[in-house]
Design a protein around this motif. Structure first.
Motif, PDB file in Angstrom:
ATOM      1  N   LYS A   1      -5.763  20.991  -3.850  1.00 19.89           N
ATOM      2  CA  LYS A   1      -4.650  21.558  -4.627  1.00 19.89           C
ATOM      3  C   LYS A   1      -4.162  20.561  -5.673  1.00 19.89           C
ATOM      4  O   LYS A   1      -3.834  20.946  -6.809  1.00 19.89           O
ATOM      5  N   LEU A   2      -4.099  19.288  -5.290  1.00 23.21           N
ATOM      6  CA  LEU A   2      -3.682  18.256  -6.242  1.00 23.21           C
ATOM      7  C   LEU A   2      -4.672  18.151  -7.403  1.00 23.21           C
ATOM      8  O   LEU A   2      -4.268  18.070  -8.565  1.00 23.21           O
ATOM      9  N   VAL A   3      -5.959  18.168  -7.074  1.00 28.89           N
ATOM     10  CA  VAL A   3      -6.988  18.095  -8.112  1.00 28.89           C
ATOM     11  C   VAL A   3      -6.870  19.282  -9.059  1.00 28.89           C
ATOM     12  O   VAL A   3      -6.888  19.124 -10.281  1.00 28.89           O
TER      13      VAL A   3
ATOM     14  N   PHE B   1       0.857  -1.182   0.000  1.00 27.16           N
ATOM     15  CA  PHE B   1       0.000   0.000   0.000  1.00 27.16           C
ATOM     16  C   PHE B   1       0.891   1.229   0.000  1.00 27.16           C
ATOM     17  O   PHE B   1       1.988   1.210   0.546  1.00 27.16           O
ATOM     18  N   ASP B   2       0.413   2.304  -0.621  1.00 30.40           N
ATOM     19  CA  ASP B   2       1.253   3.496  -0.710  1.00 30.40           C
ATOM     20  C   ASP B   2       0.423   4.702  -1.110  1.00 30.40           C
ATOM     21  O   ASP B   2      -0.772   4.598  -1.385  1.00 30.40           O
ATOM     22  N   VAL B   3       1.089   5.842  -1.167  1.00 30.42           N
ATOM     23  CA  VAL B   3       0.517   7.105  -1.633  1.00 30.42           C
ATOM     24  C   VAL B   3       0.946   7.318  -3.086  1.00 30.42           C
ATOM     25  O   VAL B   3       1.898   6.685  -3.551  1.00 30.42           O
ATOM     26  N   PRO B   4       0.296   8.239  -3.794  1.00 31.77           N
ATOM     27  CA  PRO B   4       0.772   8.557  -5.148  1.00 31.77           C
ATOM     28  C   PRO B   4       2.099   9.313  -5.083  1.00 31.77           C
ATOM     29  O   PRO B   4       2.340  10.082  -4.151  1.00 31.77           O
ATOM     30  N   HIS B   5       2.940   9.055  -6.069  1.00 30.44           N
ATOM     31  CA  HIS B   5       4.247   9.709  -6.107  1.00 30.44           C
ATOM     32  C   HIS B   5       4.408  10.677  -7.283  1.00 30.44           C
ATOM     33  O   HIS B   5       5.350  11.462  -7.303  1.00 30.44           O
TER      34      HIS B   5
ATOM     35  N   HIS C   1      -3.554  20.880 -15.693  1.00 34.92           N
ATOM     36  CA  HIS C   1      -2.293  20.472 -16.339  1.00 34.92           C
ATOM     37  C   HIS C   1      -1.166  21.450 -16.041  1.00 34.92           C
ATOM     38  O   HIS C   1      -0.361  21.767 -16.905  1.00 34.92           O
ATOM     39  N   SER C   2      -1.120  21.908 -14.798  1.00 35.19           N
ATOM     40  CA  SER C   2      -0.114  22.905 -14.429  1.00 35.19           C
ATOM     41  C   SER C   2       1.282  22.308 -14.264  1.00 35.19           C
ATOM     42  O   SER C   2       2.259  23.049 -14.169  1.00 35.19           O
ATOM     43  N   GLY C   3       1.353  20.987 -14.178  1.00 37.64           N
ATOM     44  CA  GLY C   3       2.647  20.354 -13.982  1.00 37.64           C
ATOM     45  C   GLY C   3       3.104  20.366 -12.536  1.00 37.64           C
ATOM     46  O   GLY C   3       4.241  20.028 -12.239  1.00 37.64           O
ATOM     47  N   ARG C   4       2.221  20.737 -11.611  1.00 40.61           N
ATOM     48  CA  ARG C   4       2.602  20.868 -10.201  1.00 40.61           C
ATOM     49  C   ARG C   4       2.266  19.652  -9.355  1.00 40.61           C
ATOM     50  O   ARG C   4       2.582  19.629  -8.177  1.00 40.61           O
ATOM     51  N   VAL C   5       1.633  18.631  -9.927  1.00 37.47           N
ATOM     52  CA  VAL C   5       1.237  17.473  -9.128  1.00 37.47           C
ATOM     53  C   VAL C   5       2.460  16.841  -8.467  1.00 37.47           C
ATOM     54  O   VAL C   5       2.471  16.607  -7.259  1.00 37.47           O
TER      55      VAL C   5
END
Length: 126
Positions: free
Chosen positions: A84-86, A39-43, A92-96
């Protein structure tokens, strides 16, 4: 949350480790300690895209997102910046990646790791 859509999602959508982690928490499936490594978080944005797909398809509310850190406490920093992630993802800001990376140390600490140097972590002894 639409539980029928959640069942459909796990069987028919592109699923990754982080989105499966969210799904388990949302479906009240508690992992035992043996499998916590699965299990993990998104990277990155690709990981986050699958998490976003889950939330959108299954119609998860912001309140329901709060269930995730109750099962996986190291998700707390991610859920705190979910909006903020959404926004970064849909514009498509490239900040994810940047947003996720900024939370990496906090996530690792909550997972029970200690930072020895940049990129080097060891599991704290209990």
């Amino acid at each position: 949350m639409n539980k029928q859509k959640a069942i459909e999602w796990i069987g028919t959508h592109h699923v990754g480790t982080s989105s499966r982690t969210m799904w388990c928490a949302l479906m009240d499936i508690k992992p035992d300690d043996i499998y916590l490594g699965n299990f993990d978080v998104p990277h990155d944005a690709d990981d986050f895209s699958r998490c976003f797909d889950l939330v959108e398809f299954v119609e998860v509310t912001n309140g329901e997102l709060l269930k995730i850190p109750k099962v996986f406490p190291y998700w707390k920093p991610i859920i705190e910046i979910w909006s903020k992630l959404v926004n970064a993802y849909i514009t498509h800001s490239g900040r994810v990646y940047e947003l996720l990376n900024d939370k990496h140390d906090e996530v690792m600490n909550l997972k029970g790791f200690e930072k020895i140097s940049d990129g080097y972590w060891v599991k704290r002894k209990r």
